[in-house]
Design a protein around this motif. Sequence first.
Motif, PDB file in Angstrom:
ATOM      1  N   PHE B 402       0.828  -1.214   0.000  1.00 31.57           N
ATOM      2  CA  PHE B 402       0.000   0.000   0.000  1.00 31.57           C
ATOM      3  C   PHE B 402       0.858   1.258   0.000  1.00 31.57           C
ATOM      4  N   LEU B 403       2.042   1.168   0.603  1.00 34.55           N
ATOM      5  CA  LEU B 403       2.951   2.326   0.607  1.00 34.55           C
ATOM      6  C   LEU B 403       3.580   2.531  -0.769  1.00 34.55           C
ATOM      7  N   GLY B 404       3.422   1.519  -1.645  1.00 37.96           N
ATOM      8  CA  GLY B 404       4.044   1.617  -2.969  1.00 37.96           C
ATOM      9  C   GLY B 404       5.519   1.231  -2.949  1.00 37.96           C
ATOM     10  N   GLN B 405       5.968   0.609  -1.847  1.00 39.95           N
ATOM     11  CA  GLN B 405       7.382   0.232  -1.765  1.00 39.95           C
ATOM     12  C   GLN B 405       7.654  -1.100  -2.453  1.00 39.95           C
ATOM     13  N   VAL B 406       6.601  -1.886  -2.664  1.00 38.88           N
ATOM     14  CA  VAL B 406       6.717  -3.163  -3.377  1.00 38.88           C
ATOM     15  C   VAL B 406       5.567  -3.220  -4.368  1.00 38.88           C
ATOM     16  N   GLY B 407       5.819  -3.814  -5.547  1.00 36.57           N
ATOM     17  CA  GLY B 407       4.761  -3.950  -6.538  1.00 36.57           C
ATOM     18  C   GLY B 407       3.657  -4.852  -6.019  1.00 36.57           C
ATOM     19  N   VAL B 408       2.440  -4.676  -6.550  1.00 38.48           N
ATOM     20  CA  VAL B 408       1.292  -5.412  -6.020  1.00 38.48           C
ATOM     21  C   VAL B 408       1.456  -6.919  -6.227  1.00 38.48           C
ATOM     22  N   ALA B 409       1.760  -7.346  -7.463  1.00 33.55           N
ATOM     23  CA  ALA B 409       1.842  -8.788  -7.729  1.00 33.55           C
ATOM     24  C   ALA B 409       2.963  -9.421  -6.896  1.00 33.55           C
ATOM     25  N   GLU B 410       4.114  -8.758  -6.886  1.00 30.49           N
ATOM     26  CA  GLU B 410       5.260  -9.271  -6.145  1.00 30.49           C
ATOM     27  C   GLU B 410       4.964  -9.325  -4.638  1.00 30.49           C
TER      28      GLU B 410
END
Lengths: 289, 425
Positions: B402-410
């Motif tokens: 949610f913070l955008g620090q990791v991609g959603v799928a990953e």
Amino acid sequence: MSRRNRDTVAGYAFLAPSLLGVGGFLLLPVVVVLGISLFRWDLVSPAHWTALDNYRSVLTDPAFGRSLAVTAGFVLLVIPVQTALGLAAAVLLDQRLPGSAWFRAILVLPWISAPLALGVVWRWLFDPSDGAVNQLLGHRVEWLTSPVLALPSVAAVTVWTNVGYVALFFLAGLAGIPPQYAEAARIDGAGPWQGFRRITWPLLRPTTFFVLATGGISSFQVFDTVYAMTQGGPAGRTEVVAYAIYREAFVEFRMGRAAAMSVLLFLVLITVTIAQQSYFRRRTTYEMG
Amino acid sequence: MRRTALLILLLLAGCSVAGGGDEEGKTTVTFRLWDDQVATAYQQSFAAFEKAHPDIKVTVQLVPWADYWTKLPADIAAGTAADIFWTNTSNFGLYADNNQLLPVDVDSGWTKSVVELYTRNGKLWGVPQLWDSIALFYNKDLVSKAGVDPATLAWDPAAPTDTLRAAARKLTVDSAGKTAGQAGFTPQKIQTYGFNAAFDQQGIMWDFVGSNGGTWQSGDTFTFADQPKTVQALQYVVDLINKEHVAPPAADTNTNGDKTLQLFTQGKLALFQSGPYQLKSVQEGAGFAWGLAPMLTGPAGRVGVVHGVAAVASAKTAHPDATREVLNWIGTADGVKPIAEGGYAFPGVTAAQPAFVDYWKKQGVDLQPFLDAAAGTTFPAPVGPRVGAGGTAYTPILQQVFLGQVGVAEGLRKAQDAGNEAMKG
């Protein structure tokens, strides 16, 4: 009963209250933790004997290594800064300027406050949208959720908490140095920096050892501040080992693994303390003469 | 040292909560829950019960949600758990599977969906106390100013835009008065947010997943990362925050579950999708006119979470007979009447339900959207004996997503692995 035996009994009777305390609240829990570390137990289901499996699983878990690294990073951030600031504050307070008694009291206020409450207050201050820190800066900084800033932010709060405590010890150390040394140095033409460097600092070594040893151990075990401010996040960047143990035990309910981690932390701390002690024993003078 | 002192204090606090001896020959039955507002209703209910049963005293213990699931297993292991306690679906399986609970005889007067949630291995393990479904709270002033009709909002991740995104953009306003998507709009200076997209599983995530035709678990195992529909739905939610900038940043909402509620009651959030558990707080906090619309429609329609809370009895209780008496009482319409009449929650006893709907009708709020959501297609709340532990394990990873620090799928893949690993125990 012979006199000797009577003396022994009397001696133990006097010791009994402390022995009970140490035994009941220190040794017994240690034994219990050692025992639990050999089981798989979630508090609710029956425990299973697993021998050394918990130790194997903790030692091969990269997360445990990472939490030790985070802790080491935290100690390295906190200890030098809090020791330097504490020493500087002590030297300044030692000048006995007007109001220094008040300053001394104010400086230790954070240390005597509950760390959990301080953590909660600082979490508010660091709130990205409504926090006072960002209001002052006039700029949005995500202190506690940025992977880069989270650990330094928690470390800064810990330093702020401990500076007064460190300063108190250095003040006591400074008070213990007889004034004639500084006087003699001045007469020999030493300036304030040289006086500090050659006289005060070496004579403060026992204090420095004490402050470093206790500060090191306590920041190795930091928990409350992390619990209140970041809960180990983001992505484990502030997951210090004491928090990892708490998480393992009371969030994931793997009591055996948590106990094994505690035992390993204990071994690490013992090693560090012994190393510290032998280093300072060689280089510390307690005598003034 | 200070930590030791804290621990001792905690232990003492634990003792004082667990203690409470029997006064004047009365049997004391303890009842634990996490909701301070509903606790008031129970006090009323138990006062009536004690009048009819002068030999039994019921003590209500309040343990805040943040500590509830940490304290409960510890208390059960220590033998200091309450005689009767609230539980949710994620957590009761562990206790049911380990014979820690007294089974309950089914009563036809109880809300069927909640009875089903708490039936495991062919037995019912708790008395339904209340249930939640999902609807859309909206700020009447903000939506009418922006010309948005909250009842018609739909979303579609496959389309370049949809009515939800268009509405949320119009409702998101920065300090210069620009709306999201307009030239010169500054996401760092948002004053009013359009929608409460956030790491909120019950109110947002599972409803988006369900309304896109995705699921969360297969049996007891997490399978969310394996399903393109689930990944797509969460990508959409995360984009609302980090790409569209129509929802508050995850840095504000991740670790503060009340943030979106606060923003809504402060008039800084226009659309707030959540459950009836927020009705009282919104009513008390909002200084503006607000209403309820049906939950958002996705490609697969409106598929929302229906969750229920049950009261379960500890198998280790020292006074099983008195505990049974209390359990029977809170399974009657009279027993849950204060919960309904006080406007706290949809009661688990069907006969008491009209009192709850009437309370809110008098306040000018129509609860039909919640009733419709419960009657329609619903999304099953997670189940399994260790699903609580699994959820805690994946939470920090999903928060990073949610913070955008990791991609959603990953991130979902990592979260799924961590969750399933933790469920093995």
